[in-house]
Design an enzyme around this catalytic site. Structure first.
Site, short mmCIF file in Angstrom:
data_model
loop_
_atom_site.label_atom_id
_atom_site.label_comp_id
_atom_site.label_asym_id
_atom_site.label_seq_id
_atom_site.Cartn_x
_atom_site.Cartn_y
_atom_site.Cartn_z
CB THR A 85 5.67 -8.39 -7.87
OG1 THR A 85 5.41 -9.62 -8.55
CG2 THR A 85 6.37 -8.67 -6.55
CG ASP A 86 4.91 -3.63 -10.81
OD1 ASP A 86 6.01 -4.22 -10.91
OD2 ASP A 86 4.81 -2.43 -10.51
CD GLN A 87 4.95 -6.01 -18.21
OE1 GLN A 87 4.07 -5.16 -18.20
NE2 GLN A 87 5.37 -6.55 -19.33
N GLY A 124 8.41 -6.37 -11.41
CA GLY A 124 8.93 -7.15 -10.29
C GLY A 124 8.94 -6.39 -8.99
CB ILE A 125 8.42 -2.93 -8.16
CG1 ILE A 125 9.86 -2.78 -8.69
CG2 ILE A 125 8.17 -1.99 -7.00
CD1 ILE A 125 10.16 -1.43 -9.31
#
Length: 138
Positions: free
Chosen positions: A15-17, A19-20
């Site tokens: 995930t990225d920052q 949350g995806i």
């Protein structure tokens, strides 16, 4: 007709920052699904490569529909949509396994080559695999 399904849980590192799931993970997921596909056919990648046959990627496409998030249960469906003696194309659908929402679709195209990346004719080189694949093309 043959569709292979691969299931797993989204890991935090994917995930990225926001949350995806980061877009760079989808090609890795497609590879995992494709590996499972060949294994279920009775021709694991290790067996194919043991015959001196490689399957390099020549093209990839991914269309994002809904986000996948940390700890989502994911199901990836893969099927062969085009097959020739020298090329193969796969289609993928990525779903949230709990609510069945479509997350993404994708396609990958590959060439059958030898270890020096010279194209080869799969029907002549590994006819058993070619015959099995012909029966599962959509």
């Amino acid at each position: 007709m043959f569709i292979s399904e691969t299931k797993f849980t989204v890991r935090y590192a994917e995930t990225d920052q926001m949350g995806i799931v980061h877009h760079s993970n989808y090609p890795v997921w497609f590879e995992a699904a494709r590996t499972g596909f060949f294994k279920k056919l009775g021709f694991p990648y290790s067996k194919i490569e043991g015959e001196g046959i490689l399957l390099p990627l020549t093209d990839i496409k991914c269309c994002f529909k809904n986000p996948a998030r940390y700890e989502d249960e994911i199901e990836i469906r893969v099927k062969v949509i085009k097959l020739t003696c020298v090329r193969i194309m796969f289609f993928y659908e990525v779903y949230n396994d709990l609510d069945k929402n479509l997350i993404a679709t994708g396609e990958t195209a590959h060439a059958w080559t030898d270890k020096s990346l010279k194209p080869l004719n799969l029907e002549k080189r590994l006819p058993g695999l070619y015959e099995v694949l012909k029966r599962v093309v959509f």
